[in-house]
Motif scaffolding. Structure first.
Motif, PDB file in Angstrom:
ATOM      1  N   ALA A 132      23.130  -9.579 -33.799  1.00 16.41           N
ATOM      2  CA  ALA A 132      22.550 -10.786 -33.190  1.00 16.41           C
ATOM      3  C   ALA A 132      22.306 -11.853 -34.255  1.00 16.41           C
ATOM      4  N   ILE A 133      21.835 -11.433 -35.421  1.00 15.47           N
ATOM      5  CA  ILE A 133      21.613 -12.375 -36.511  1.00 15.47           C
ATOM      6  C   ILE A 133      22.942 -12.969 -36.950  1.00 15.47           C
ATOM      7  N   GLU A 134      23.971 -12.164 -37.019  1.00  9.98           N
ATOM      8  CA  GLU A 134      25.298 -12.663 -37.395  1.00  9.98           C
ATOM      9  C   GLU A 134      25.857 -13.641 -36.366  1.00  9.98           C
ATOM     10  N   ALA A 135      25.471 -13.481 -35.108  1.00 15.01           N
ATOM     11  CA  ALA A 135      26.026 -14.321 -34.037  1.00 15.01           C
ATOM     12  C   ALA A 135      25.177 -15.534 -33.711  1.00 15.01           C
ATOM     13  N   HIS A 136      24.037 -15.696 -34.351  1.00 20.83           N
ATOM     14  CA  HIS A 136      23.142 -16.787 -33.954  1.00 20.83           C
ATOM     15  C   HIS A 136      23.723 -18.150 -34.312  1.00 20.83           C
ATOM     16  N   ASN A 137      23.456 -19.087 -33.450  1.00 20.85           N
ATOM     17  CA  ASN A 137      23.807 -20.502 -33.614  1.00 20.85           C
ATOM     18  C   ASN A 137      25.140 -20.793 -34.267  1.00 20.85           C
ATOM     19  N   GLU A 138      25.113 -21.431 -35.433  1.00 20.98           N
ATOM     20  CA  GLU A 138      26.352 -21.916 -36.023  1.00 20.98           C
ATOM     21  C   GLU A 138      27.338 -20.812 -36.355  1.00 20.98           C
ATOM     22  N   HIS A 139      26.893 -19.583 -36.343  1.00 17.09           N
ATOM     23  CA  HIS A 139      27.763 -18.467 -36.694  1.00 17.09           C
ATOM     24  C   HIS A 139      28.436 -17.822 -35.477  1.00 17.09           C
ATOM     25  N   ALA A 140      28.157 -18.329 -34.311  1.00 16.98           N
ATOM     26  CA  ALA A 140      28.735 -17.753 -33.100  1.00 16.98           C
ATOM     27  C   ALA A 140      30.258 -17.870 -33.078  1.00 16.98           C
ATOM     28  N   ALA A 141      30.801 -18.832 -33.798  1.00 13.43           N
ATOM     29  CA  ALA A 141      32.259 -18.968 -33.868  1.00 13.43           C
ATOM     30  C   ALA A 141      32.869 -17.780 -34.605  1.00 13.43           C
ATOM     31  N   ILE A 142      32.115 -17.216 -35.548  1.00  7.70           N
ATOM     32  CA  ILE A 142      32.588 -16.060 -36.313  1.00  7.70           C
ATOM     33  C   ILE A 142      32.450 -14.791 -35.472  1.00  7.70           C
ATOM     34  N   THR A 195      25.613 -10.145 -26.119  1.00  6.76           N
ATOM     35  CA  THR A 195      24.533  -9.298 -25.613  1.00  6.76           C
ATOM     36  C   THR A 195      23.300 -10.125 -25.265  1.00  6.76           C
ATOM     37  N   VAL A 196      22.380  -9.506 -24.558  1.00 10.03           N
ATOM     38  CA  VAL A 196      21.098 -10.145 -24.249  1.00 10.03           C
ATOM     39  C   VAL A 196      20.394 -10.524 -25.550  1.00 10.03           C
ATOM     40  N   PHE A 197      20.443  -9.638 -26.521  1.00 11.44           N
ATOM     41  CA  PHE A 197      19.829  -9.904 -27.822  1.00 11.44           C
ATOM     42  C   PHE A 197      20.447 -11.150 -28.456  1.00 11.44           C
ATOM     43  N   ASP A 198      21.783 -11.252 -28.437  1.00  9.34           N
ATOM     44  CA  ASP A 198      22.475 -12.422 -28.997  1.00  9.34           C
ATOM     45  C   ASP A 198      22.009 -13.716 -28.336  1.00  9.34           C
ATOM     46  N   HIS A 199      22.018 -13.728 -27.014  1.00 10.12           N
ATOM     47  CA  HIS A 199      21.633 -14.932 -26.265  1.00 10.12           C
ATOM     48  C   HIS A 199      20.166 -15.289 -26.521  1.00 10.12           C
ATOM     49  N   ALA A 200      19.305 -14.266 -26.547  1.00 13.33           N
ATOM     50  CA  ALA A 200      17.877 -14.500 -26.768  1.00 13.33           C
ATOM     51  C   ALA A 200      17.617 -15.093 -28.148  1.00 13.33           C
ATOM     52  N   LEU A 201      18.284 -14.570 -29.165  1.00 15.32           N
ATOM     53  CA  LEU A 201      18.059 -15.083 -30.513  1.00 15.32           C
ATOM     54  C   LEU A 201      18.559 -16.519 -30.644  1.00 15.32           C
ATOM     55  N   ALA A 202      19.718 -16.812 -30.083  1.00 17.98           N
ATOM     56  CA  ALA A 202      20.249 -18.185 -30.146  1.00 17.98           C
ATOM     57  C   ALA A 202      19.293 -19.162 -29.470  1.00 17.98           C
ATOM     58  N   ALA A 203      18.828 -18.806 -28.276  1.00 18.58           N
ATOM     59  CA  ALA A 203      17.917 -19.691 -27.548  1.00 18.58           C
ATOM     60  C   ALA A 203      16.551 -19.748 -28.221  1.00 18.58           C
ATOM     61  N   GLY A 204      16.034 -18.595 -28.599  1.00 18.29           N
ATOM     62  CA  GLY A 204      14.690 -18.518 -29.165  1.00 18.29           C
ATOM     63  C   GLY A 204      14.532 -19.258 -30.469  1.00 18.29           C
TER      64      GLY A 204
END
Length: 184
Positions: free
Chosen positions: A85-95, A100-109
């Motif tokens: 989830a940390i790897e996928a947050h915000n600007e890194h989502a392209a990578i 997952t729910v965790f991914d979406h929650a961290l990006a939004a949160g």
């Protein structure tokens, strides 16, 4: 990993006070989201606190280096889904796209914390208590004000079944609890 351990680890790599405050706010919001969604509050809070641990590691292209810098720091300290989830947050989502729910929650949160903080700074008393849910949704629509805020990331809250107004209220309440720690 508990909050104190996450903050200690964060402070090994991040020295800028405003970034540390942002990470603490993100941790509070993630803990509140975990509670609402019946997830592990400590893990989600730690992920919120550590989501920007790499921000001061390198002057090089952070988009390219993020995944290689963060994983070695966090392995063995957080579960794999939190690291992902940390790897996928915000600007890194392209990578590593959010799935997952965790991914979406961290990006939004973590994104809404910046918007709430920026909104609070507009008020004369510069306090989170001045911010209302309506102010957050209004600011999201203002092109000039929200130029550095990804509306799409905040709207990830809807991917986890939380309407924007409810999500904003949950985030505000979580940040209000630690407002003195944030200096807001």
């Amino acid at each position: 990993m508990n909050k104190e351990e996450a903050v200690s680890l964060l402070k090994q790599y991040v020295k800028k006070e405003n970034m540390i405050r942002h990470c603490l706010a993100s941790g509070a919001v993630m803990r509140a989201l975990a509670k609402k969604l019946g997830q592990n509050e400590e893990v989600w809070q730690a992920a919120g606190i550590l989501h920007d641990i790499d921000v001061e590691i390198t002057e090089e292209d952070i988009m390219r280096l993020h995944c290689t810098k963060v994983r070695p720091i966090l392995e063995g300290k957080l579960p794999e889904d939190a690291i992902c989830a940390i790897e996928a947050h915000n600007e890194h989502a392209a990578i590593r796209p959010r799935t997952t729910v965790f991914d979406h929650a961290l990006a939004a949160g973590e994104t809404v914390t910046g918007l709430i903080t920026a909104t609070a700074l507009v008020y004369p008393d510069k306090k989170i208590a001045s911010v209302k849910v309506k102010s957050i949704t209004k600011r999201m629509k203002e092109t000039k004000f929200a130029a550095s805020v990804s509306r799409e990331n905040i709207l990830e809250c809807e991917q986890i079944g939380i309407p924007l107004a409810d999500f904003a209220a949950l985030a505000l309440a979580a940040m209000q609890e630690i407002a003195p720690e944030l200096g807001l």
